[in-house]
Design a protein around this motif. Structure first.
Motif, PDB file in Angstrom:
ATOM      1  N   VAL A   1       4.218  11.949 -12.631  1.00  0.00           N
ATOM      2  CA  VAL A   1       4.119  13.379 -12.327  1.00  0.00           C
ATOM      3  C   VAL A   1       3.591  13.614 -10.916  1.00  0.00           C
ATOM      4  N   LEU A   2       2.567  12.868 -10.521  1.00  0.00           N
ATOM      5  CA  LEU A   2       1.913  13.123  -9.240  1.00  0.00           C
ATOM      6  C   LEU A   2       2.316  12.141  -8.139  1.00  0.00           C
ATOM      7  N   GLY A   3       3.138  11.162  -8.472  1.00  0.00           N
ATOM      8  CA  GLY A   3       3.567  10.196  -7.471  1.00  0.00           C
ATOM      9  C   GLY A   3       4.367  10.872  -6.381  1.00  0.00           C
ATOM     10  N   PRO A   4       4.622  10.153  -5.292  1.00  0.00           N
ATOM     11  CA  PRO A   4       5.341  10.762  -4.171  1.00  0.00           C
ATOM     12  C   PRO A   4       6.716  11.265  -4.591  1.00  0.00           C
TER      13      PRO A   4
ATOM     14  N   ASP B   1       5.016   5.339   4.596  1.00  0.00           N
ATOM     15  CA  ASP B   1       3.642   5.105   4.170  1.00  0.00           C
ATOM     16  C   ASP B   1       2.711   6.164   4.732  1.00  0.00           C
ATOM     17  N   GLU B   2       2.857   6.474   6.035  1.00  0.00           N
ATOM     18  CA  GLU B   2       1.999   7.472   6.653  1.00  0.00           C
ATOM     19  C   GLU B   2       2.219   8.839   6.037  1.00  0.00           C
TER      20      GLU B   2
ATOM     21  N   ILE C   1      -5.744  -4.801 -10.484  1.00  0.00           N
ATOM     22  CA  ILE C   1      -5.396  -3.500  -9.912  1.00  0.00           C
ATOM     23  C   ILE C   1      -3.966  -3.572  -9.394  1.00  0.00           C
ATOM     24  N   LYS C   2      -3.094  -2.720  -9.924  1.00  0.00           N
ATOM     25  CA  LYS C   2      -1.727  -2.632  -9.417  1.00  0.00           C
ATOM     26  C   LYS C   2      -1.742  -1.649  -8.253  1.00  0.00           C
ATOM     27  N   GLU C   3      -1.451  -2.159  -7.062  1.00  0.00           N
ATOM     28  CA  GLU C   3      -1.607  -1.354  -5.857  1.00  0.00           C
ATOM     29  C   GLU C   3      -0.713  -0.122  -5.808  1.00  0.00           C
ATOM     30  N   ASP C   4       0.354  -0.083  -6.587  1.00  0.00           N
ATOM     31  CA  ASP C   4       1.254   1.067  -6.521  1.00  0.00           C
ATOM     32  C   ASP C   4       0.849   2.192  -7.471  1.00  0.00           C
ATOM     33  N   LEU C   5      -0.230   2.045  -8.238  1.00  0.00           N
ATOM     34  CA  LEU C   5      -0.629   3.083  -9.180  1.00  0.00           C
ATOM     35  C   LEU C   5      -1.569   4.117  -8.574  1.00  0.00           C
ATOM     36  N   CYS C   6      -2.329   3.747  -7.570  1.00  0.00           N
ATOM     37  CA  CYS C   6      -3.356   4.629  -7.006  1.00  0.00           C
ATOM     38  C   CYS C   6      -3.125   4.822  -5.518  1.00  0.00           C
ATOM     39  N   THR C   7      -3.446   6.014  -5.024  1.00  0.00           N
ATOM     40  CA  THR C   7      -3.421   6.220  -3.576  1.00  0.00           C
ATOM     41  C   THR C   7      -4.764   5.843  -2.967  1.00  0.00           C
ATOM     42  N   HIS C   8      -5.835   5.923  -3.755  1.00  0.00           N
ATOM     43  CA  HIS C   8      -7.184   5.599  -3.290  1.00  0.00           C
ATOM     44  C   HIS C   8      -7.936   4.905  -4.421  1.00  0.00           C
ATOM     45  N   ILE C   9      -8.864   4.026  -4.057  1.00  0.00           N
ATOM     46  CA  ILE C   9      -9.691   3.356  -5.056  1.00  0.00           C
ATOM     47  C   ILE C   9     -11.153   3.524  -4.661  1.00  0.00           C
TER      48      ILE C   9
END
Length: 183
Positions: free
Chosen positions: A68-71, A115-116, A147-155
């Motif tokens: 829902v909130l992904g790019p 990415d930017e 941690i799957k890097e594609d699930l979060c924009t920030h950790i």
């Protein structure tokens, strides 16, 4: 009006606990989007089903949020893999190394731009990583490698502490943070 669902819960006598499932996480994410808010925060990554014990795949709650909130892709944006395929399908690799290098450079430039723009615009999915999850029994142990890097924009990493004398940040649990030699 629309039917409102409180969400899943469990109780016994006077003990009650509410929790989220894929449907309620999706509803909350849609609410975030409909209100024009900046994103959502998850407490904590290790509380999602990262081992697929429930049979819905790994990280089903995080994947619901991301869906829902992904790019968002606009209609003019093509998938990077499709673009690579289109640009390279008719190239004779041995005779066109220069052309392949140019394609590779243009693709890398596009990746940086995407990415930017993803970081500057769109929703944020902020995830909390708890360093105490290392200490759980094997089935519940959660480490940075999970941690799957594609699930979060920030950790957000928990925990660090403020040294009251030097006023500098220091490790809360030096074994989990440094001394174990894994990260």
């Amino acid at each position: 009006g629309p039917e409102r669902r409180m969400g899943p819960y469990a109780y016994k006598d006077k003990q009650w606990v509410g929790f989220d499932d894929v449907e309620t996480i999706r509803m909350k994410s849609e609410y975030i989007r409909s209100m024009g808010l900046g994103g959502g925060m998850v407490w904590a990554l290790d509380l999602d089903d990262f081992n697929n014990r429930c049979g819905q795949g790994r990280h089903p709650l995080m994947k619901a949020i991301k869906s829902v909130l992904g790019p968002a892709k606009n209609e003019n944006e093509t998938d990077l893999e499709e673009e690579i395929f289109k640009k390279t399908e008719d190239i004779d690799i041995e005779s066109n190394e220069t052309e392949l290098t140019e394609i590779d450079n243009s693709i890398q430039e596009q990746e940086v731009v995407m990415d930017e723009s993803d970081q500057m615009e769109g929703y944020k999915v902020v995830c909390y990583f708890t360093n105490w999850a290392w200490y759980r029994p094997e089935g519940g142990k959660y480490q940075p490698r999970d941690i799957k890097e594609d699930l979060c924009t920030h950790i957000v990493y928990g925990f660090a502490v403020l040294d009251p004398i030097t006023l500098t940040i220091k490790a809360h649990d030096s074994w989990a943070d440094f001394d174990n030699g894994k990260f």
